[in-house]
Design an enzyme around this catalytic site. Structure first.
Site, PDB file in Angstrom:
ATOM      1  N   GLU A   1       0.943  -1.038   0.115  1.00  0.00           N
ATOM      2  CA  GLU A   1       0.024  -0.066  -0.079  1.00  0.00           C
ATOM      3  C   GLU A   1       0.887   1.276  -0.131  1.00  0.00           C
ATOM      4  OE1 GLU A   1      -4.020  -0.861   1.972  1.00  0.00           O
ATOM      5  OE2 GLU A   1      -3.216   0.559   3.060  1.00  0.00           O
TER       6      GLU A   1
ATOM      7  N   HIS B   1       7.363 -26.951  -1.216  1.00  0.00           N
ATOM      8  CA  HIS B   1       6.606 -28.132  -2.065  1.00  0.00           C
ATOM      9  C   HIS B   1       5.557 -27.472  -2.770  1.00  0.00           C
ATOM     10  CE1 HIS B   1       8.817 -31.093   0.312  1.00  0.00           C
ATOM     11  NE2 HIS B   1       9.006 -29.973   1.190  1.00  0.00           N
TER      12      HIS B   1
ATOM     13  N   LYS C   1     -13.291   1.532  -2.197  1.00  0.00           N
ATOM     14  CA  LYS C   1     -14.419   1.741  -0.929  1.00  0.00           C
ATOM     15  C   LYS C   1     -15.441   2.779  -1.813  1.00  0.00           C
ATOM     16  CE  LYS C   1     -11.290   1.514   3.295  1.00  0.00           C
ATOM     17  NZ  LYS C   1     -10.859   2.342   4.338  1.00  0.00           N
TER      18      LYS C   1
HETATM   19  O1  PA5 Z   1      -3.593   1.308   5.728  1.00  0.00           O
HETATM   20  C1  PA5 Z   1      -4.399   1.729   5.526  1.00  0.00           C
HETATM   21  O2  PA5 Z   1      -4.928   2.999   5.498  1.00  0.00           O
HETATM   22  C2  PA5 Z   1      -5.823   0.598   5.157  1.00  0.00           C
HETATM   23  O3  PA5 Z   1      -5.607  -0.595   4.905  1.00  0.00           O
HETATM   24  C3  PA5 Z   1      -6.980   0.759   6.428  1.00  0.00           C
HETATM   25  O4  PA5 Z   1      -6.200   0.561   7.547  1.00  0.00           O
HETATM   26  C4  PA5 Z   1      -8.168   0.102   5.944  1.00  0.00           C
HETATM   27  O5  PA5 Z   1      -8.708   0.430   4.666  1.00  0.00           O
HETATM   28  C5  PA5 Z   1      -9.308   0.353   7.039  1.00  0.00           C
HETATM   29  O6  PA5 Z   1      -9.502   1.622   7.333  1.00  0.00           O
HETATM   30  P1  PA5 Z   1     -10.440   2.157   8.474  1.00  0.00           P
HETATM   31  O7  PA5 Z   1      -9.351   1.885   9.690  1.00  0.00           O
HETATM   32  O8  PA5 Z   1     -10.769   3.541   8.127  1.00  0.00           O
HETATM   33  O9  PA5 Z   1     -11.566   1.154   8.706  1.00  0.00           O
END
Ligand code: PA5
Length: 443
Positions: free
Chosen positions: A296, A317, A431
Site C-alpha cells: 500500500e 513443495h 471503497k
Molecule cells: O492502511 C490503511 O490505511 C488501510 O488499510 C486501512 O487501515 C483500511 O482500509 C481500514 O480503514 P479504516 O481503519 O478507516 O476502517
C-alpha cells in the site's frame, strides 16, 4: 543485548558504484523522512511514536485489557487492513498461530478477527464460537465508515445486546477510531463505549503501536511495555545513526538504509517481486502485515515492488520450483527467529523404515535450520538475491523492533522510489466504487 542482524546472499554482481548510488539516495530519503519534507509528511507521527505516545491512554489500554481478560472468555476484533493486520501478526508471533485452540477450554482469552471480509460462513462461525461464552468486542476503524468492519460490527453488537442487554453490552464494546469525527466516534459517544484514538498523523498500516494494535495485543496477555521498548530501542539506533552520516569520509549506513537501498537496487535490475519468507508458520501474519505495509505504501503511479509471502518449508513443495527455476524477477527477504530451546526431538525406532534413523535425537528446529541453509544455497545458485534478518528471540521486545524497522525501511524505500508512502488512493477507489454500486439499494 543482541541485535537483529541483516546479511545477504546471491548479490555478488553488485558494484561499489551502484551500491553507493542507491545508498546515497536512501540516506537522502531518510533525511526527507525525518525532517518531514516529503509527500505525506503529515502522516509520519509513527516515527516518534515509541517515545512520544499518550501515556494516559496507554494506561487505559492496559486497564481495558485487564477488564476484558477478567470478564470475557473471547474478544472479537472487528477491523480490516491496517486496522487488524498488526494485531493479528503480533498474536501469532507471540502466542502462536494455534493460540485459540490452546485456550478453547477457557484457560485464556480467545481472540477472533472479524470485519476483514464479507463471507457469511466465516462471520457466522465466529458468532457460533463466541455466542455461548462471555465475550467483548473491539471495533477498530480510523474512518469509521469501512464496510467490512461496519457489517461485522453490526452483527456482533447485536449478538452482545441480545445477550447482555444494551447497557451491559455497551460496557463490553471498545471503539478505536478518530479522536473526534466519523460515524463510529459519534455512535461510541452516544452509546457510552470506551474509546481509543487512531492519531490523525498515523495511517492504518503504520498504526500497530497505537491503540489499534495495542488493545488486542494487551488483551491477549502480551507485554505492551516491552513492545514499545523494543520499538523505542530500534528508533534510537536508527535515528542516532542517521545523525552521524559520515565518518572519515565513509558513509555511515544503518541496516535499515542498507535494506531500503538494496530493495531499490534490485528493483532497478527488474527484480520486481519481493517474497517475504520465514521457516515458521507463526510468522505468516507478520508477512501479511509486511505485504500491506509495502504494497500500500509503494504500489503507486505505475511503480512498486510486488510483495508476496511464503512459509517454508511448506511452500517449497508448491512454489520452490518457481523460485528456483522460473522467471528471474524475484528476490527474497527472510526472517529467521533463533530457536530458544530444544522443543521437540525426533523419536527413535528400532528399524530404519524411512531412512531417517540417523536423525534420531536431533531437534526438529535444528533440522529446520539445515533445510534453510540448503534452500538459501539452492536459491543463490538459482540467481535469487536474498536478504536475511536474524532475530535473537521471539519476544515482545524484538517484535517491537521488527515493526519499527520495517515501517522506517518502507518510508525510506518509497521515497527513493519517488512516491508518497502514506496515502492509499487505490484503496479509496475500491471503497468508493462499492458504495456507488450499493447506492441504488438506498431507500
Ligand atoms: O492502511 C490503511 O490505511 C488501510 O488499510 C486501512 O487501515 C483500511 O482500509 C481500514 O480503514 P479504516 O481503519 O478507516 O476502517
Amino acid at each position: 543485548m543482541n541485535n537483529i542482524e541483516m546479511c545477504f546472499f546471491g548479490i555478488d554482481e553488485l558494484t561499489d558504484y551502484e551500491m553507493e548510488q542507491f545508498t546515497e539516495e536512501a540516506l537522502f530519503a531518510q533525511d526527507v523522512l525525518l525532517n518531514k519534507r516529503g509527500p505525506g509528511a503529515e502522516f509520519t507521527g509513527w516515527v516518534d511514536l515509541p517515545v512520544n505516545y499518550d501515556k494516559e491512554e496507554f494506561a487505559r489500554i492496559k486497564k481495558a485489557a485487564e477488564k476484558i481478560r477478567s470478564d470475557s472468555k473471547a474478544l472479537v476484533v472487528c477491523g480490516i487492513g491496517g486496522s487488524y493486520l498488526g494485531a493479528a501478526a503480533a498474536l501469532d508471533f507471540l502466542k502462536g498461530g494455534m493460540y485459540n485452540l490452546k485456550c478453547a477450554d477457557g484457560s485464556d482469552l480467545q481472540i477472533f478477527f472479524a470485519g476483514n471480509n464479507m463471507n457469511a460462513t466465516y462471520i457466522k462461525t465466529i458468532l457460533d464460537l463466541v455466542k455461548d461464552k462471555d465475550f467483548s468486542l473491539n471495533v477498530i476503524s480510523k474512518s469509521g465508515t469501512t464496510m467490512e468492519t461496519s457489517i461485522s460490527f453490526r452483527i456482533f453488537r447485536k449478538a452482545l445486546e441480545d445477550k447482555y442487554g444494551k447497557e451491559e453490552a455497551a460496557e463490553r464494546i471498545y471503539a478505536t477510531t478518530d479522536k473526534e469525527k466519523g460515524a463510529l466516534k459519534t455512535l461510541a459517544d452516544k452509546e457510552g463505549y470506551e474509546t481509543f484514538v487512531v492519531p490523525d498523523d498515523i495511517g492504518g498500516r503504520y498504526s500497530v503501536l497505537t491503540a489499534v494494535g495495542l488493545l488486542p495485543i494487551a488483551a491477549a496477555g502480551c507485554d505492551i511495555d516491552q513492545l514499545m521498548e523494543g520499538a523505542a530501542a530500534m528508533r534510537e539506533e536508527l535515528t542516532s545513526m542517521a545523525e552521524e552520516k559520515e565518518d572519515d569520509e565513509e558513509l555511515i549506513v544503518s541496516d535499515v538504509v542498507g535494506y531500503a537501498a538494496l530493495r531499490q537496487q534490485l528493483y532497478s535490475w527488474d527484480k520486481f517481486i519481493e517474497i517475504f519468507e520465514s521457516y515458521d508458520p507463526d510468522l505468516k501474519m507478520f508477512s501479511e502485515w509486511l505485504k500491506q505495509l509495502f504494497g500500500e505504501s509503494e504500489g503507486k503511479d505505475g511503480y512498486g515492488i510486488f510483495p508476496a509471502s511464503l512459509t517454508f518449508t511448506t511452500d517449497l513443495h508448491s512454489m520452490g520450483q518457481m523460485i528456483q527455476d522460473g522467471e528471474r524477477n524475484i528476490f527474497e527477504t527472510i526472517i529467521e527467529i533463533k530457536p530458544t530451546k530444544d522443543v521437540l526431538g525426533i523419536p527413535a525406532f528400532e528399524e530404519d523404515f524411512d531412512g531417517f534413523k540417523y536423525l534420531e535425537g536431533k531437534n526438529v528446529d535444528w533440522l529446520n535450520l539445515q533445510a534453510m541453509a540448503g534452500t538459501c544455497q539452492a536459491h543463490s545458485d538459482g540467481d535469487v538475491p536474498q536478504i536475511l534478518f536474524r532475530v535473537p528471540e521471539r519476544s515482545e521486545f524484538y517484535l517491537g523492533q521488527l515493526f519499527y524497522f520495517f515501517e522506517y525501511a518502507c518510508g525510506i524505500s518509497a521515497y527513493v522510489e519517488g512516491v508518497n508512502p502514506f496515502n492509499q488512493p487505490g484503496v479509496e477507489t475500491y471503497k468508493k466504487n462499492i458504495k456507488e454500486i450499493l447506492a441504488k439499494y438506498k431507500k
